[in-house]
Design a protein around this motif. Structure first.
Motif, PDB file in Angstrom:
ATOM      1  N   LYS A 125       0.847  -1.192   0.000  1.00 49.86           N
ATOM      2  CA  LYS A 125       0.000   0.000   0.000  1.00 49.86           C
ATOM      3  C   LYS A 125       0.880   1.239   0.000  1.00 49.86           C
ATOM      4  O   LYS A 125       1.929   1.272   0.643  1.00 49.86           O
ATOM      5  CB  LYS A 125      -0.933   0.016   1.220  1.00 49.86           C
ATOM      6  N   TYR A 131      -1.893   8.914   6.938  1.00 45.18           N
ATOM      7  CA  TYR A 131      -2.752   7.772   6.638  1.00 45.18           C
ATOM      8  C   TYR A 131      -2.095   6.471   7.064  1.00 45.18           C
ATOM      9  O   TYR A 131      -2.766   5.565   7.588  1.00 45.18           O
ATOM     10  CB  TYR A 131      -3.067   7.727   5.151  1.00 45.18           C
ATOM     11  N   TRP A 135      -3.415   3.461   9.476  1.00 45.16           N
ATOM     12  CA  TRP A 135      -3.489   2.056   9.068  1.00 45.16           C
ATOM     13  C   TRP A 135      -2.787   1.158  10.079  1.00 45.16           C
ATOM     14  O   TRP A 135      -3.262   0.060  10.383  1.00 45.16           O
ATOM     15  CB  TRP A 135      -2.863   1.867   7.689  1.00 45.16           C
ATOM     16  N   GLU A 140      -4.807  -2.267   9.762  1.00 43.79           N
ATOM     17  CA  GLU A 140      -5.001  -2.484   8.330  1.00 43.79           C
ATOM     18  C   GLU A 140      -3.717  -2.924   7.630  1.00 43.79           C
ATOM     19  O   GLU A 140      -3.762  -3.577   6.591  1.00 43.79           O
ATOM     20  CB  GLU A 140      -5.540  -1.199   7.690  1.00 43.79           C
TER      21      GLU A 140
END
Length: 308
Positions: A125, A131, A135, A140
């Protein structure tokens, strides 16, 4: 009755002799005989007819051989399966990085992990620092390679390298010498990403040191490639690491010199969450990632970087 009991029983059954079976399982003959007697007592059956020439299976013993053989084969298959290269390390891992880092690392890291863990399922990713920290916090992603933020107390950070930032300008800007003083940043139009991008926050903190504000020419939340195109078209200047602009400097479409007085250095680290347990074998996988980063720096593929 345990798998160990069944394997010892099977050894006696196949050899037909307690002395040979004892050597095979690594026990004394008397200890092995006692274990078989205990197993017979537990099952309340007789497994062998004993004689001076050895042992012969009883009818229940023949039936137990079938189960013991199945257990032995199952254990052998499990050992072979789990010790094969395809099943070493985690079954999957999710790694993230900021765009500049991702461009440098993801290809080589993917290749290295696939070679070492052929069965691993990888997901990459790309995102801004803010961000990525979200995560990490919500689970995530498993880990990330990032420019280390000032406040990283909640992150498990393994700092690997340091990278100097450069002032990047179009040829039309004119001569910029061998270094660009931080004090001059507020006087030139800059192409920068919007908040919460780390470069924007950094630029504002640098100009604030001299009680001034960023002279924003335009915001660009697209890729670094687009930012460089805008600078090359004389839309403003920007701040980037050397590795991001090497090609354009060789072509003469951009010029870049280190920011100085003071030099502006960023740490690059592998981060993971401290508030949740790591995935199985995560330490080994991240060590592979670390070694690949170190290799890229040592061979000069990460220009402007120095190992910590």
């Amino acid at each position: 009755m345990t798998s160990e009991d069944l394997l010892m029983f099977l050894s006696v059954a196949t050899s037909g002799n307690f002395s040979r079976a004892a050597i095979e399982v690594g026990l004394s003959q008397s200890a092995l005989s006692r274990k078989i007697s205990t197993l017979e007592a537990e099952l309340n059956i007789r497994l062998f007819y004993r004689s001076g020439r050895g042992v012969v299976l009883t009818e229940p013993g023949h039936r137990l051989v079938k189960y013991a053989t199945e257990v032995k084969e199952l254990l052998e298959h499990a050992t072979a399966d789990l010790s094969s290269p395809e099943h070493q390390g985690p079954s999957s891992i999710v790694l993230a990085a900021q765009p500049t880092i991702a461009k440098i690392l993801f290809g080589s890291i993917g290749k290295a992990l696939k070679q070492e863990y052929p069965g691993i399922k990888m997901r990459f990713k790309e995102g801004l620092g803010g961000y990525i920290r979200e995560w990490i916090a919500n689970g995530e992603i498993d880990a990330a390679i990032v420019y280390l933020p000032e406040n990283h107390a909640s992150l498990g950070a393994d700092v690997i390298l340091r990278e100097q930032l450069y002032f990047v300008a179009p040829p039309e800007f004119g001569p910029i010498g061998k270094g660009f003083p931080v004090e001059r940043l507020a006087s030139v139009p800059l192409v920068l990403p919007a908040h919460p991008h780390g470069l924007r926050v950094l630029a504002e903190s640098l100009t604030a040191r001299f009680s001034r504000s960023v002279n924003l020419s335009m915001e660009c939340d697209a890729s670094v490639y687009i930012t460089k195109q805008l600078v090359a078209e004389n839309c403003g200047c920007t701040i980037l690491p050397l590795v991001s602009v090497q090609e354009e400097m060789r072509k003469g479409t951009l010029q870049a010199v280190p920011l100085i007085n003071p030099e502006i250095i960023r740490d690059v680290a592998i981060i993971s969450a401290r508030n949740r347990p790591p995935i199985p074998s995560q330490r080994q996988v991240l060590e592979t990632v670390r070694q690949q980063i170190v290799h890229l720096v040592k061979c000069g593929a990460w220009a402007g970087a120095t190992l910590v």
